[in-house]
Structures are given as structure tokens and as C-alpha cells.
Design an enzyme around this catalytic site. Structure first.
Site: not given
Length: 504
Positions: A17, A40-41, A340
């Protein structure tokens, strides 16, 4: 506790859950990667911190919508601050671009090959850069830049082709030309073979001539198709579907090379490169659909496979990056770094502005928001201030990663940024010292920062809105603990999400 399972397909299953929350977070990082390919981090840290500071406000019974309103206001102001401290650069200037792309991939494996990857990335993105008008540019890396990895050779042999390369040979190598200068290219996505009936069809033959008649009808149908194509005098016909032996015969008789069963994505790239239009039915062909932009069609053998090159295009809007290298692993690593580097180049082309890295932008935003918070009216002031503090998570994390005294570093940085000045002072990630980001050349593309802030705050707002579900899960009864309620139960807002309505 939550269990997070990553299956073979890369899918993520979180049971128990919490999955809504974790899914969101992981989704965030993926979206960020697709949109701008970097940061992204930071998104996850920022979103987490935004939720963390909101927790205290929720405990004081602030309503989530109030917090969200304040957060959105803070987001607008944060973007305004970024606009103010951003430094415009010239995306046409190769030297600047090289420096930027290199600073972004300097930590990666390929940095030991000098400018190689940076050069490839800039060339590739400059090729697919489209001007949409009104100062907007579109650089579609995913669809129009194909990275082909061919083991063998040396990394230095890697290059960006002015055109497209596909892993296919012509249909009949003996009969068809493998080298054509200035080819006229026709792209189809229909099969050049006899169609079977849609449903079962029966044909009754009475005389033996009927049989040959049937066969002749098939042949004529295919001949008709080929003639429709041949009247445009193509040199190269490429189709995404099948091509029967007979069609192959007609084409090769007229000196046309053919390639069949090409991937749809490759076909789109060829269309962009040589200016052809992909046609769905041969009878709809027009002169304008024929691609004449390519300078050379050639089939070469690299290693032990044949590759078809459509190169030396006049104004290609798609390209192939050909990577050579000693081993598969090496190539995969170079490809990731290239991905990248291309994202960085794309962000700069789309929006040629830079903001300071090393936590400097976040500190400036934080300081400015703190100042502004005194002018925010009413109850939204506190969550607005909380958002301001949340931005400090990024420099704080940086300081922790350097292993310096976090509290001292943060206090002195906050002092330097106090009134939103010294926007370029941040943390040098290698030494942990406080330094001027301009001198260290630690930059971030404006797009990446703006996208990070937007994604993080929007996600935080979304998760705050499902506050009640979270508390609904917490208030679950232990199994078997007094199932029958003793007195008639009045449903409140908090129960709306409990067991009776949503069976698990």
C-alpha cells in the site's frame, strides 16, 4: 515495511500500500529523464523535502489545498528568480557548447576520450534542431537520432553520419546496385506482394486455362503496383512490409534497389534525412514524395554484417551516430554517456540560458522566497516560507556528500545569499569548499532547473492532495479486532476511504 520488487522488464512493484507514493516518486524521476535528461535525483530530493516540510503544517491542521496554493505561488516566484539569475549564452558558438557539454559529462567514463563524446553530441543535436518559429526550437533526440553500436574498430572511428544507417541489405544482392550516387528514394509502408483475401475465398476452376488465368491476374496485380512506383524513376525503394520475389524481379529489371521490412522508426528517420514522404499506397505517389536530398546510397560490410548507408544528405533533419569500440560493454557505456551529453546539448539549444550549479541556484531561490514571504497575505504565508526552506535540501545534500560540516557550511552559504545577492556562490562538490560557480565552471541548463522545480512541486502537491487516503490506511483496524461496531457509525470524511467503500 514496504517491499520494492523490480521485475525483469524493469517494472517496479511496490506492495503493502505504499505503492502510490513510491510509484509517484519513481515516475517523477523517469519523466524528468525523458523531458530534460538530467536532474533526476534532484527531483526526488526536492519533492521529498517539500512533503517533509508540509508534514508539520498538516499536523497543525492546514488544509492541503492551502499548502498547494502556496507551493504553486512559490514555484512561480522560484522560476522568476531563475529567469533573473540566468546567464544567456550563444548556442551557435561551438567552444561554449563544448565546454558546457564536457562539464556535464566530465564525471562519466568517456571523459578520458577528451572531446569525442561531446563533439558527437553537439553534431547530432545540431543536425536535428528544427526551428518552430517564435523563437522556439525543437530537438527530438528520441525519434531522430539513432545510435548504432557496431563492435570492432576503435572509439576514435565513431562519427555522426550526415544521414541514416540501417542494418539491412538490398533484397537481391546479386542483381541490385549496392552503390548509387544521388539516389531518388521512395519510402512505402505497404506490402508489394499479392494480397490474400480478407476472408476465405473459394474459386471454382472449370478449365485448366482458368488456373493460369488466376496466376496471371496475381502477376499483373503486382506488375501494376511496380509500374506505379517505377514511373517515378526511383533508384531506391524502401518498404516497411514484405516484397515478393516477383516484385523484386520487376524492380531489379529496371535497375532499382529495394530494401524490405524496415522498422517504422528507421523509415521515419530516412524520410527526415532525405526529404521523402512515406506513402501508404503506391497509387497515391506524387513527385513531391520522392526523396532527392541524399547524396549517396551504399551498402557496406562492417564486421560481419551488412549495413545500408543513406548519407551525404543536403539538409538532414535526422542522423545516425555510429559508435565503434572494442566490446559491447564499452559501447553501451559510451551510448549512455552520449545520451546524457545529447540531452545537455538539446536543453541549451532549446533555451540558451545557464544557471549556477552546486546548489547556488537553490540557495538564491530560497533566500528570495524568504524575503518575499513577508509580503504574502494571509494563511498562505507559512507554507510559502516552508517551501523556501525546502529548496535548501539540495545544497544541504551536496554538503553532506562532500563530508564537510553541514551546519557551518549551510550557515555561511545562507549568509552569503542573504538578500538574494552573490547568486553564483555554491559548493564545490569535490572539495566541499564554498566557491564561485562561474570560476569553477559548474553550470546547469536553465531548462533542467526549471523542469526540476516544476516536477517536484507539482508532484508534492499531488501527493498532498491524497492526504486522506494515507490517513485512511493508517487507521485500519487489526484483523479480527471487534468487527461489529457497537454503536451506529457516523461516516466522517476520514472514513470515506476506509474498508467499506474500497475493497482492497
Amino acid at each position: 515495511m514496504l517491499k520494492m520488487i523490480i521485475d525483469a522488464g524493469g517494472g517496479i512493484v511496490v506492495t503493502n500500500d505504499g505503492n502510490a507514493i513510491l510509484r509517484e516518486m519513481i515516475e517523477l524521476s523517469r519523466i524528468q529523464d525523458e523531458e530534460v535528461g538530467d536532474g533526476t535525483t534532484s527531483v526526488i530530493i526536492l519533492a521529498g523535502e517539500m512533503l517533509h516540510v508540509a508534514e508539520a503544517l498538516i499536523d497543525k491542521n492546514y488544509h492541503p489545498t492551502v499548502i498547494c496554493r502556496a507551493y504553486n505561488k512559490a514555484l512561480e516566484d522560484a522560476i522568476a528568480v531563475l529567469d533573473k539569475i540566468a546567464m544567456p549564452i550563444d548556442a551557435k558558438d561551438r567552444g561554449t557548447m563544448l565546454g558546457l557539454v564536457k562539464s556535464c559529462i566530465g564525471t562519466k567514463f568517456t571523459s578520458q576520450f577528451g572531446d569525442l563524446v561531446a563533439d558527437l553530441a553537439i553534431d547530432a543535436t545540431a543536425t536535428v534542431d528544427i526551428d518552430l518559429g517564435q523563437g522556439l526550437r525543437d530537438v527530438d533526440i528520441k525519434n531522430y537520432i539513432k545510435v548504432e553500436k557496431v563492435p570492432g574498430g576503435q572509439l576514435e572511428d565513431s562519427r555522426v553520419l550526415k544521414g541514416v544507417m540501417i542494418n539491412k541489405d538490398v533484397v537481391a544482392p546479386g542483381k541490385m546496385k549496392r552503390k548509387i550516387v544521388n539516389p531518388r528514394v521512395i519510402l512505402l509502408d505497404c506490402p508489394l506482394e499479392y494480397k490474400k483475401g480478407e476472408n476465405q475465398t473459394n474459386a471454382e476452376m472449370l478449365k485448366e486455362d482458368d488456373w493460369s488465368l488466376l496466376l496471371r491476374m496475381e502477376e499483373e496485380y503486382i506488375e501494376e503496383l511496380c509500374m506505379q512506383i517505377l514511373k517515378f524513376k526511383p533508384d531506391l525503394v524502401i518498404t516497411e512490409k514484405g516484397l515478393s520475389d516477383l516484385a523484386c524481379h520487376f524492380l531489379s529489371k529496371h535497375g532499382v534497389s529495394a530494401i524490405r521490412r524496415l522498422r517504422k522508426t528507421d523509415n521515419n528517420r530516412i524520410a527526415k534525412a532525405c526529404g521523402a514522404v512515406i506513402v501508404n499506397r503506391p497509387d497515391e505517389l506524387q513527385e513531391s514524395d520522392v526523396g532527392t536530398g541524399a547524396g549517396l546510397f551504399e551498402v557496406k560490410k562492417i564486421g560481419d554484417e551488412f549495413f545500408a548507408f543513406i548519407v551525404e544528405c543536403k539538409d538532414p533533419k535526422a542522423c545516425t551516430v555510429l559508435l565503434r569500440g572494442a566490446s559491447k560493454d564499452l559501447l553501451n557505456e559510451v551510448e549512455r554517456n552520449l545520451q546524457d551529453a545529447m540531452s545537455v546539448a538539446r536543453n541549451i539549444i532549446k533555451n540558451p540560458k545557464l544557471v549556477p550549479g552546486g546548489g547556488a541556484s537553490e540557495l538564491t531561490v530560497s533566500a528570495t522566497l524568504k524575503q518575499n514571504s513577508s509580503s504574502v497575505q494571509g494563511i498562505e504565508k507559512w507554507p510559502y516560507e516552508a517551501a523556501a526552506i525546502a529548496f535548501e535540501a539540495i545544497p544541504r545534500t551536496l554538503a553532506q556528500n562532500c563530508g564537510v560540516n553541514v551546519i557551518r557550511t549551510m550557515t555561511s552559504l545562507q549568509g552569503k545569499h542573504a538578500n538574494g545577492e552573490n547568486a553564483w556562490i555554491g559548493i564545490n562538490g569535490n572539495t566541499g569548499d564554498i566557491a564561485d560557480m562561474k570560476e569553477c565552471k559548474i553550470w546547469d541548463a536553465y531548462n533542467v532547473k526549471a523542469q526540476t522545480f516544476k516536477t517536484a512541486i507539482e508532484a508534492a502537491c499531488m501527493l498532498l492532495r491524497i492526504d486522506d487516503v494515507v490517513s485512511g490506511i493508517k487507521k485500519r483496524q487489526a484483523p479480527g479486532a471487534g468487527q461489529a461496531p457497537s454503536k451506529p457509525k457516523v461516516e466522517t470524511e476520514a472514513d470515506a476511504d476506509s474498508e467499506q467503500i474500497l475493497p482492497d
